[in-house]
Design a protein around this motif. Sequence first.
Motif, mmCIF file in Angstrom:
data_model
loop_
_atom_site.group_PDB
_atom_site.id
_atom_site.type_symbol
_atom_site.label_atom_id
_atom_site.label_comp_id
_atom_site.label_asym_id
_atom_site.label_seq_id
_atom_site.Cartn_x
_atom_site.Cartn_y
_atom_site.Cartn_z
ATOM 1 N N ALA A 248 40.057 38.798 37.356
ATOM 2 C CA ALA A 248 40.063 39.903 36.165
ATOM 3 C C ALA A 248 40.411 41.100 36.679
ATOM 4 N N LYS A 249 41.059 41.804 35.357
ATOM 5 C CA LYS A 249 41.458 43.005 35.665
ATOM 6 C C LYS A 249 40.553 44.278 35.531
ATOM 7 N N SER A 250 40.661 45.156 36.092
ATOM 8 C CA SER A 250 40.058 46.427 35.910
ATOM 9 C C SER A 250 40.548 47.736 36.465
ATOM 10 N N ALA A 251 40.082 48.844 36.167
ATOM 11 C CA ALA A 251 40.825 50.082 36.525
ATOM 12 C C ALA A 251 40.738 50.374 38.081
ATOM 13 N N ASP A 252 39.694 49.747 38.794
ATOM 14 C CA ASP A 252 39.808 49.765 40.021
ATOM 15 C C ASP A 252 40.459 48.789 40.910
ATOM 16 N N GLY A 253 41.300 47.804 40.397
ATOM 17 C CA GLY A 253 42.114 46.856 40.907
ATOM 18 C C GLY A 253 41.851 45.352 40.304
ATOM 19 N N LEU A 254 42.348 44.437 40.999
ATOM 20 C CA LEU A 254 42.078 42.936 40.503
ATOM 21 C C LEU A 254 40.957 42.642 41.120
ATOM 22 N N ARG A 255 39.989 41.765 40.358
ATOM 23 C CA ARG A 255 38.794 41.455 40.902
ATOM 24 C C ARG A 255 38.812 39.836 41.032
ATOM 25 N N THR A 256 38.581 39.328 42.235
ATOM 26 C CA THR A 256 38.603 37.836 42.171
ATOM 27 C C THR A 256 37.128 37.445 42.599
ATOM 28 N N ARG A 257 36.795 36.173 42.161
ATOM 29 C CA ARG A 257 35.421 35.670 42.415
ATOM 30 C C ARG A 257 35.494 34.290 42.353
ATOM 31 N N ALA A 258 34.734 33.650 43.513
ATOM 32 C CA ALA A 258 34.685 32.010 43.483
ATOM 33 C C ALA A 258 33.669 31.665 44.473
ATOM 34 N N GLY A 259 33.520 30.526 44.616
ATOM 35 C CA GLY A 259 32.498 29.781 45.574
ATOM 36 C C GLY A 259 31.611 28.772 44.737
ATOM 37 N N LEU A 260 31.250 27.703 45.482
ATOM 38 C CA LEU A 260 30.276 26.979 45.053
ATOM 39 C C LEU A 260 28.942 27.227 45.468
ATOM 40 N N PHE A 261 28.951 27.000 46.983
ATOM 41 C CA PHE A 261 27.644 27.375 47.844
ATOM 42 C C PHE A 261 27.437 28.843 48.021
#
Lengths: 462, 166
Positions: A248-261
């Motif tokens: 996702a894009k926000s003013a403080d940079g690109l945010r990544t998020r992931a993971g199952l466990f």
Amino acid sequence: MSQSDDTGVAASAPFGATEPRHTHPLTPLANGARFLPVALLAGIVLVGQNVDASNLVLGLLLTAAGVVVISLLIAGLSWIAWRRLTFWFDDQGDFRVASGVLTRTERRLQLSRLQGVDVVEPFIPRIFGLAQVTIEVAGAGDSRAQIQYLSRADAQDLRNSVVARAAGLHPDVGEAPQQALVAVPSRDLVISLLLRGSTVALVLLTVVIVVATLMTAGPVGLLWILLGGIPLIAVIAEYFGFYNFTIAKSADGLRTRAGLFQVQAQTIPPGRLQAVEFVQSWLWRRKDWVRVRITVAGMASDDDQNQSGSSFRQVLLPVAPYDVALSVVNEILPGVNARNTPLHRAPARARWRAPIQHKFLGVGWDDRVFVTDRGRFVRRLAVAPHARTQSVRVTQGPWQRWLDLATMHLDSPVGPAKVIALYRAAEEARQLADEQNARAQIALKTDPAGRWMQAGNRQDDS
Amino acid sequence: MAGKSDSTFAPPGEEWRPISPKLAVVRRLVMLFWLIVITAAVAIAFSVGGYAVVAGAVVALAVIIVIWQWWLIGRQVKVYRYVEREEDLLVTSGILFRRLVIVPYGRMQLVDLVAGPFERMAGLASVQLHTAAATTDAKIPGLVPSDAAQLRDRLAARGEQRSAGI
């Protein structure tokens, strides 16, 4: 899985100093529990080695008891450490952590030098609803603080208020709004992992190992294999790690998020991006898929060791169509289209040095970035902004010397992206180095590394 | 062909400064020391094991390596050069594997002055530059310690003036 779910929670911190506070009281238990899987494995191995079948039940009981005792012991020690760990913001608005039982340490992180804030939910703490916050500032050596553990909402609040203070905003301003860019479908992730030369090799290797073990050690050997001898586990771990990947894009940079466990979240500030690499495996070409790997300053300490380039922090996108990947990279490097940069190919005689990939070697540049291309079966298009060029190098081995070829390197901080113009005509390599050096020096004057985030940036968006 | 490549790594027109030829002496001694230790160990192990012929071959091979290295080190030290320009430092080196590195002063993060035990005995020191990239690898060995200290201070001062973070 949107982070903005938690933003409504009021952060009670006043602008300025805050009271020292502890981490979540369940922390010691979570730490004790984290040890369980390791202890269990170790116990099973010990039992497997030392006890014959008649004593199996007794052995297992003893192991279980031992594991529980050790976990409780760890939880106890962790409880003492927990009592002594506090964190707060001081009068200058900087972040402080006091910790240590025998040796007391107080660490002060100057937030104007903030490099990034990560929120990670490791598997076991996640069961307790806990998360860990890592705050890193620029500096030599260990310049980070890890706050283990806070409730998910608290962790998010801490992250937001650190980011807000770093930008000179009121800590209660909450999280900058974000706009989802890409979500990687689970199906694409699985297919992309299967369609990789290395996966095929790992499957073959696994089959060989299993067959060889069965033939030499018999079925008992399978137990050993299960305890970590299967190379294929690396691929499965990658799948779990990148499961549900969103950016996702926000003013403080690109945010990544992931993971199952274990859920990991990262914010990549635009000014910290050192280099990008688009990696396309041979079998991905039909779908025009690509993986985007990045080199970011700071935020690397642990992952420096990981040269495979598949750790969460080194990946901006595990798999996406090429044009989608380009548009995401465009968010951090505006106006840059790496794929459309005209490339100069290596001279024909490079085939004597690189018979397989010589047709795919290329180098190009525009007024913002330097681009190199290489690889026949795994295509690697690397991009580095002129303003992030640390130094340039020209190298030449004996074989290249015979062919009057040379290789030009652009040096970036340690990371997965390697910017290298392989096997150019020797004269041209030197010219490339000189010109890139000139471009880098101009960029250095006009675009010095910015702060982590400018206060103005963020208010524009929110 | 050789001429062309030379101008790739150290074109004329710059005041390329050589390093002290004494460095060759130091490197040759270090090389001799290690080769003798390793060769002796391997050769003794073979002759004790009853393979005197193999031991002889190992010694012969070691002699060839010594001769080759002796020559190579001399050449390497001869071509190791650097030049301080207005905005950047250039270091070139290598015989078999040639190298040229260009470091803008604004990118330097640290400048180290190093002197190993053998270098100290010969009255030599090295200046090592660091940028945020580990691959930069700009080292100037074989300097007289007072020169090295001055170079270090000069580079550090220029770095300070032009520093731009990473």
